[in-house]
Every structure is written in C-alpha cells, then in structure tokens.
Design a protein around this motif. Structure first.
Motif, short mmCIF file in Angstrom:
data_model
loop_
_atom_site.label_atom_id
_atom_site.label_comp_id
_atom_site.label_asym_id
_atom_site.label_seq_id
_atom_site.Cartn_x
_atom_site.Cartn_y
_atom_site.Cartn_z
N SER A 49 5.75 -8.12 7.53
CA SER A 49 6.26 -7.65 6.25
C SER A 49 5.94 -8.68 5.20
O SER A 49 5.54 -9.81 5.52
CB SER A 49 7.78 -7.43 6.30
N GLY A 50 6.12 -8.31 3.96
CA GLY A 50 5.81 -9.22 2.87
C GLY A 50 6.62 -10.50 2.92
O GLY A 50 6.09 -11.61 2.81
N SER A 51 7.93 -10.34 3.12
CA SER A 51 8.80 -11.52 3.16
C SER A 51 8.37 -12.48 4.26
O SER A 51 8.38 -13.70 4.08
CB SER A 51 10.25 -11.11 3.41
N TYR A 63 9.58 -12.94 -7.80
CA TYR A 63 10.22 -12.28 -6.66
C TYR A 63 9.29 -12.44 -5.46
O TYR A 63 8.10 -12.13 -5.54
CB TYR A 63 10.48 -10.79 -6.92
N HIS A 64 9.82 -12.93 -4.35
CA HIS A 64 8.98 -13.16 -3.18
C HIS A 64 9.55 -12.61 -1.89
O HIS A 64 9.06 -12.91 -0.81
CB HIS A 64 8.70 -14.67 -3.03
N GLY A 65 10.61 -11.83 -1.98
CA GLY A 65 11.15 -11.22 -0.77
C GLY A 65 12.59 -11.62 -0.53
O GLY A 65 13.18 -12.39 -1.28
N GLU A 123 3.49 -15.43 -8.20
CA GLU A 123 2.73 -14.18 -8.27
C GLU A 123 1.71 -14.36 -9.39
O GLU A 123 2.10 -14.62 -10.52
CB GLU A 123 3.66 -13.01 -8.61
N ASP A 172 1.16 -15.14 -4.25
CA ASP A 172 1.81 -13.99 -3.62
C ASP A 172 1.26 -12.74 -4.30
O ASP A 172 1.68 -12.39 -5.40
CB ASP A 172 3.33 -14.11 -3.80
N ILE A 195 1.35 -9.77 -2.87
CA ILE A 195 1.89 -8.66 -2.09
C ILE A 195 2.03 -7.40 -2.95
O ILE A 195 1.74 -6.30 -2.50
CB ILE A 195 3.23 -9.08 -1.43
N ALA A 196 2.46 -7.59 -4.19
CA ALA A 196 2.60 -6.44 -5.08
C ALA A 196 1.31 -6.14 -5.85
O ALA A 196 0.97 -4.98 -6.07
CB ALA A 196 3.74 -6.68 -6.08
N LYS A 227 2.43 -4.84 1.22
CA LYS A 227 2.66 -3.56 0.53
C LYS A 227 1.50 -2.56 0.67
O LYS A 227 1.47 -1.82 1.64
CB LYS A 227 3.02 -3.82 -0.93
C1 LIG Z 1 7.86 -6.75 -2.11
C2 LIG Z 1 7.42 -8.13 -2.29
C3 LIG Z 1 7.63 -9.08 -1.28
C4 LIG Z 1 8.40 -8.77 -0.01
O1 LIG Z 1 7.75 -7.84 0.78
P1 LIG Z 1 8.59 -7.03 1.90
O2 LIG Z 1 7.55 -6.26 2.64
O3 LIG Z 1 9.55 -6.16 1.15
O4 LIG Z 1 9.28 -8.04 2.74
C5 LIG Z 1 7.17 -10.36 -1.49
N1 LIG Z 1 6.51 -10.69 -2.62
C6 LIG Z 1 6.27 -9.79 -3.60
C7 LIG Z 1 5.51 -10.21 -4.81
C8 LIG Z 1 6.72 -8.49 -3.48
O5 LIG Z 1 6.52 -7.61 -4.47
#
Ligand SMILES: *Cc1c(COP(=O)(O)O)cnc(C)c1O
Length: 429
Positions: free
Chosen positions: A113-115, A147-149, A216, A250, A252-253, A279
């Motif tokens: 997962s992202g976190s 935001y990082h999780g 981010e 990061d 992820i988003a 994501k």
């Molecule tokens: C959603 C998100 C995370 C966490 O990802 P999860 O899959 O929900 O654990 C980490 N960093 C960013 C930038 C995100 O948008």
C-alpha cells in the motif's frame, strides 16, 4: 434517489468506514456495480465519478483489459511469497516501470500500500545512512501541508496541523517541518528568492541530523491540493546532494499522468533518490505500491550489516496486482494519457474560470487532470454529497477544498455534467 434506502443496516452498525464515526456517520451509499466513469448504486442511481476513487481509477471501472489480465493471472497463480521465489508478472512490471522512470532509478521494491511504501522508503534512507557510517543522520524533514499516509512514520511527516498530529502527536517521532513553498506553480520565481535562502539555511544548520527529505513533488494532494513551483525541487535536489540527505519523492497520488506528465517530478526535471508509487499503479483494481531507488543506495545497504534491506510485506509483489499493473501501464503507453490529461485540464480551466468571481471562493486552480476549488471556509461534506448525488455526480469536499479528479478516460459530456453540477450547488449557497 432515497439516501435512507441505500444505507445498509449491518454496514451502519458494524462496519467502520474511513475517518468516520460509528455513532453519527454520514450516509454511506451502497454500490451495486461500476463501469467506466459510472458508479451504479443499489437503487439504480448512476453517479459520474469525479474523484477516481481517491486518485486510483485512471482507466475507469471494470476495464476489460485489466479484468482479462487479472483473470489470466488467477488461472496461473494468485499469490506466492516473494522471498526466495519470483514470477513473470513481477518481472514484467519491473521492466515496464523502470522504462518509464529516469535511468538512475533502477532498483524496485514492491510493497502492498502507499503508506507501507512510505515506511519502506524512510527505512531505506535510514539504513543507507547507517551503512555509510552516518547513523546520527536519523531524522527527516518535510514541508507543511503534505500527506503521506496513515501509518506511524507516514503520519509523522503529514501536515502537523491538518494531519493527525493533534491526536497521535505524542506518539509520533518529531520531524522538521519547513513552510509550504510560497511560490505557486505559475509564479515567477528565482533562486535568489528568500524562500530558497531559508531552505539553504535550514540545511546548513540541520542536515547533520537528516537521513532524508520527503515531500510530494509539485502537487500536495490530501493535505490541501496545493501546486507549488518546480524550482523549489531543483534547489532541494542540489541541497540534498551537497549535504548527503536522501531525497524522497512521494508520487503515490501524482504518478501516472494525473498532472499531465508521467510523473509530477517531470515538471522540475529533478530525479529523487527514492520514489514512492501506488494508487493508480494497478489501474485501481487492487492495492500495490513500489519504492524505486538508485543502484548506489541499494548497493550501500546491501554491503553493510545486516547485508539486506529489512522489510518484506506478506503480499509484496502480489501476482494479481502485478498483472493488473502491467496491463495498466500498457494501456497508458498505448492510449496517449498525457493528451487525455491535457484535454481534461483545458476543459476544467474553461469550466471553472467564472467561479473565480464567486465570493465564497478563495482560489480556483487546475493542473493536468486536477481541478481545485478552494473556499474560504470548511465545506459541509453531507451537504455537498447530497446535492451532488441528486445531480448524478460523485465528489467529496475535503476541508476547504472541493476537487475534481476524474478517471483520465472521462468523456467531455460527463466532465461538463460534473462542472455544471458544482455550479448549480454553488447557487444554493
Ligand atoms: C494516498 C497516499 C498515500 C497513502 O497510500 P495508501 O495506499 O492509502 O496507504 C501516501 N502518499 C500520498 C501522497 C498519498 O496520496
């Protein structure tokens, strides 16, 4: 549609939804099925999804190509441990991912997962500093508004006010927070700016205690949908090199064309030491994340005790998720997703332009397939949800921000319906 009818009594009583109360939950609507940009509720109501199920559903729901890839994989092997074993989908995905990234990023660690990717990246930075005999470099810096999780180290670098520090603060490691970059994405900005001088001063005084700097790139997502200037990242890259600090992006988003570039870092033409992906990686079908790093970091970690990177989730590199991710990356390559995101950008810019005159609205901003309406005040989620659902649209405000982040394959008329519905609800306010 009748909200009450769509609420399941077992769900209401026993299932805990994200960031929600078990006593006074907002309505949670039951979904029957979903396809393309449409979510179909139990009573047949159709909603156009304007937030891609939290950034991930870039090709739309129920995509036949992703479904087929998962089914094919399912018939072979649905899961196998990644310690001592590997499989073709993990290998194929590695090749495809590395081909999309700058050449220096050549070592991929899968997580679930992202976190967890953020945790793994922070651990890599720490292990690297230990490996090169700098164990005192054991803290992290970030910028406010991130935001990082939701796991502990991820939370520790989330915004200290809007994040979860208020409640979990006493249990969190204490990090360094720099101000959110003042210079917005489209501002004119130079290396002579005070902000850059402050950044340099911070490194000069604190870098000895820093393992890494995590942020981010360009777009801060869940922390407020803020777009900042690429030059900030260029300066940060220089400082991290100069002071031996691992730079963690990061994405992820932001990764996979959300900003109309393959990755947001491409706006700054800056390469981090570690990148976190998640994501949209699988195209939204299931969970998978990855941390990609440089050979030099992997090598240093592998050369020092304990001669290994100490992390390994059970469902690491899950074959079904990897197969879906391979198919998703193929769709992106074949489908000209950059163009799709740019087209959404132009429609959003045009559609949201007149909201700049609205007295309730502080700022309207658009970058790639992300449209943001920032209000002066916090928005009422229940109100927006009810009003937008009645107009066949699925969006959820977050604090002072209402954002539109549709699947990248959205049709023009669906996007127009989203924009028009937002405007219609604004007239009621
Ligand atoms: C959603 C998100 C995370 C966490 O990802 P999860 O899959 O929900 O654990 C980490 N960093 C960013 C930038 C995100 O948008």
């Amino acid at each position: 549609m009748n909200f009450e009818q769509l609420i399941d009594s077992f769900d209401r009583k026993h299932l805990w939804h994200p960031y929600a109360s078990m006593l006074k939950p907002l309505p949670v609507l039951k979904v029957k099925e979903a396809y393309s940009c449409t979510i179909v509720l139990e009573d047949g109501t159709k909603l156009i999804d304007g937030i891609s199920s939290w950034w991930c559903m870039i090709h739309g729901y129920n995509h036949p190509v992703l479904n087929a890839a998962i089914k094919t994989q399912l018939e072979k092997v649905s899961h196998v441990m990644f310690a001592g074993l590997t499989h073709q989908s993990a290998i194929d995905l590695g090749k495809k991912l590395l081909a999309m990234l700058p050449a220096e990023l050549d070592t991929c660690f899968y997580a679930d997962s992202g976190s967890v990717a953020v945790e793994a990246a922070m651990k890599m930075a720490l292990q690297y500093q230990v490996a090169i005999n700098k164990p005192y470099k054991n803290n992290f810096a970030t910028i406010k508004g991130g935001y990082h999780g939701d796991t502990f180290n991820a939370m520790s670098v989330c915004d200290p006010v809007e994040g979860m520090h208020t409640i979990f603060g006493p249990s969190l490691p204490v990090r360094f927070f720099l101000p959110r970059p003042e210079q917005k994405f489209n501002d004119t900005f130079s290396f002579e700016h005070q902000e850059i001088k402050n950044l340099r001063e911070f490194f000069a005084s604190k870098a000895d205690s820093l393992a890494g700097f995590i942020l981010e790139p360009i777009v801060q997502g869940a922390g407020g949908m803020y777009f900042y200037h690429p030059l900030f990242l260029q300066e940060l890259r220089k400082l991290c090199d100069e002071f031996g600090v691992i730079l963690i992006f990061d994405e992820i988003a932001t990764g996979f064309y959300r900003t109309a570039k393959p990755f947001a870092m491409d706006y700054a033409q800056t390469v981090p030491d570690l990148i976190c992906l998640g994501k949209a990686l699988t195209g939204g079908t299931m969970t998978l994340s990855a941390v990609v790093t440089k050979h030099e970091i992997a090598k240093a970690i592998s050369q020092a005790t304990p001669y290994a990177f100490m992390h390994g989730p059970t469902f690491m590199a899950n074959p079904l998720a990897c197969a879906s991710a391979c198919a998703s990356l193929d769709l992106m390559q074949q489908g000209n997703y950059e163009q799709k995101a740019l087209h959404i950008e132009s429609l959003l810019k045009e559609g949201l332009e007149d909201l700049k005159q609205n007295k309730l609205i502080k700022e309207v901003r658009v970058l790639g397939a992300i449209g943001v309406i920032e209000f002066y005040d916090r928005q009422n989620v229940a109100f927006w949800q009810e009003q937008l659902c009645a107009r066949g649209v699925w969006l959820r405000p977050m604090g002072q921000v209402l954002y539109i982040m549709p699947p990248l394959i959205i049709e023009d008329h669906d996007l127009c319906q989203i924009v028009d519905s937002v405007k219609a609800v604004l007239k009621l306010m």
